[in-house]
Scaffold this motif. Sequence first.
Motif, mmCIF file in Angstrom:
data_model
loop_
_atom_site.group_PDB
_atom_site.id
_atom_site.type_symbol
_atom_site.label_atom_id
_atom_site.label_comp_id
_atom_site.label_asym_id
_atom_site.label_seq_id
_atom_site.Cartn_x
_atom_site.Cartn_y
_atom_site.Cartn_z
ATOM 1 N N VAL A 116 41.250 7.555 -3.576
ATOM 2 C CA VAL A 116 41.230 7.783 -5.070
ATOM 3 C C VAL A 116 39.993 7.091 -5.458
ATOM 4 O O VAL A 116 39.035 7.782 -6.192
ATOM 5 N N VAL A 117 39.471 6.065 -4.978
ATOM 6 C CA VAL A 117 38.194 5.366 -5.366
ATOM 7 C C VAL A 117 37.068 6.188 -5.029
ATOM 8 O O VAL A 117 36.085 6.208 -5.740
ATOM 9 N N GLY A 118 37.138 6.761 -3.734
ATOM 10 C CA GLY A 118 36.056 7.750 -3.404
ATOM 11 C C GLY A 118 35.969 8.960 -4.240
ATOM 12 O O GLY A 118 34.689 9.258 -4.612
ATOM 13 N N CYS A 119 37.016 9.572 -4.476
ATOM 14 C CA CYS A 119 37.119 10.631 -5.245
ATOM 15 C C CYS A 119 36.312 10.193 -6.954
ATOM 16 O O CYS A 119 35.652 11.044 -7.586
ATOM 17 N N LEU A 120 36.988 8.894 -7.289
ATOM 18 C CA LEU A 120 36.425 8.566 -8.714
ATOM 19 C C LEU A 120 34.838 8.437 -8.686
ATOM 20 O O LEU A 120 34.307 8.764 -9.690
ATOM 21 N N PHE A 121 34.293 7.933 -7.549
ATOM 22 C CA PHE A 121 32.928 7.561 -7.382
ATOM 23 C C PHE A 121 32.292 8.931 -7.508
ATOM 24 O O PHE A 121 31.336 9.211 -8.359
ATOM 25 N N ILE A 122 32.791 10.105 -6.774
ATOM 26 C CA ILE A 122 32.060 11.355 -6.957
ATOM 27 C C ILE A 122 32.138 11.884 -8.114
ATOM 28 O O ILE A 122 31.136 12.432 -8.663
ATOM 29 N N VAL A 123 33.560 12.002 -8.879
ATOM 30 C CA VAL A 123 33.622 12.612 -10.170
ATOM 31 C C VAL A 123 32.606 11.913 -11.124
ATOM 32 O O VAL A 123 31.887 12.689 -11.882
ATOM 33 N N VAL A 124 32.462 10.476 -11.372
ATOM 34 C CA VAL A 124 31.557 9.807 -12.106
ATOM 35 C C VAL A 124 30.135 10.268 -11.655
ATOM 36 O O VAL A 124 29.312 10.508 -12.765
ATOM 37 N N GLY A 125 29.965 10.264 -10.424
ATOM 38 C CA GLY A 125 28.570 10.594 -10.258
ATOM 39 C C GLY A 125 28.283 12.124 -10.497
ATOM 40 O O GLY A 125 27.071 12.249 -11.103
ATOM 41 N N VAL A 126 28.976 12.856 -10.302
ATOM 42 C CA VAL A 126 28.791 14.448 -10.884
ATOM 43 C C VAL A 126 28.799 14.418 -12.544
ATOM 44 O O VAL A 126 27.953 15.124 -12.952
ATOM 45 N N ILE A 127 29.693 13.710 -13.094
ATOM 46 C CA ILE A 127 29.307 13.651 -14.497
ATOM 47 C C ILE A 127 28.042 13.078 -14.821
ATOM 48 O O ILE A 127 27.284 13.532 -15.780
ATOM 49 N N ASN A 128 27.405 12.003 -14.253
ATOM 50 C CA ASN A 128 26.086 11.380 -14.360
ATOM 51 C C ASN A 128 25.070 12.742 -13.947
ATOM 52 O O ASN A 128 23.995 12.728 -14.955
ATOM 53 N N LEU A 129 25.310 13.317 -13.057
ATOM 54 C CA LEU A 129 24.202 14.285 -12.915
ATOM 55 C C LEU A 129 24.225 15.361 -13.948
ATOM 56 O O LEU A 129 23.392 15.872 -14.465
ATOM 57 N N ILE A 130 25.324 15.902 -14.318
ATOM 58 C CA ILE A 130 25.677 16.853 -15.578
ATOM 59 C C ILE A 130 24.904 16.291 -16.942
ATOM 60 O O ILE A 130 24.180 17.170 -17.324
ATOM 61 N N ILE A 131 25.174 15.034 -17.017
ATOM 62 C CA ILE A 131 24.128 14.361 -18.273
ATOM 63 C C ILE A 131 22.960 14.387 -18.056
ATOM 64 O O ILE A 131 21.685 14.779 -18.832
ATOM 65 N N VAL A 133 21.194 16.566 -16.125
ATOM 66 C CA VAL A 133 20.640 17.885 -16.283
ATOM 67 C C VAL A 133 20.284 18.377 -17.616
ATOM 68 O O VAL A 133 19.643 18.934 -18.113
ATOM 69 N N ILE A 134 21.523 17.688 -18.495
ATOM 70 C CA ILE A 134 21.555 18.341 -20.001
ATOM 71 C C ILE A 134 20.352 17.704 -20.542
ATOM 72 O O ILE A 134 19.689 18.340 -21.570
ATOM 73 N N ASN A 135 20.119 16.490 -20.149
ATOM 74 C CA ASN A 135 19.142 15.432 -20.776
ATOM 75 C C ASN A 135 17.623 16.098 -20.616
ATOM 76 O O ASN A 135 16.862 16.225 -21.316
ATOM 77 N N LYS A 136 17.713 16.614 -19.243
ATOM 78 C CA LYS A 136 16.426 17.308 -18.604
ATOM 79 C C LYS A 136 15.999 18.634 -19.403
ATOM 80 O O LYS A 136 14.962 18.701 -19.899
#
Length: 141
Positions: A116-131, A133-136
Amino acid sequence: MLDINKGNSKKQFAKIIWVYVVLSLVAIIADKIYDIFGHGVDSPAMTWMFLYPLLGGALFYLIINMLFPHINGNHGFRGFFNMHNSGVATLNFASFLKGVFEIAGTSSSYLKYYYVVGCLFIVVGVINLIIVVINKNKVHQ
């Protein structure tokens, strides 16, 4: 100066990808060594644990490099990078532990928390990446 940054970006992504490929090989070697001392008992969790760094690491960063080649210089990329790498490491460690427990003939109720924690880290990381990309894209418009 821009050409220097482009070259550094490609080198950084290449380094990240190679590190994950090496980690996949280390996972395969660890599985084979554990097989030698496992008295003929095998674990699918340990056999397939190399897929976390290979697919979740090397392939994922290869795709990011192809889609957004210069994203690693952007503000916020480091947050994604740290969260995603922590997620892959946590999932890989959880798979290793599950394999050890299966080979030993026992189990642990705490393993699900690693996944669960590993998946949460990845989901939060991908959300951060999307942000990022949007800001870029907002900056370039």
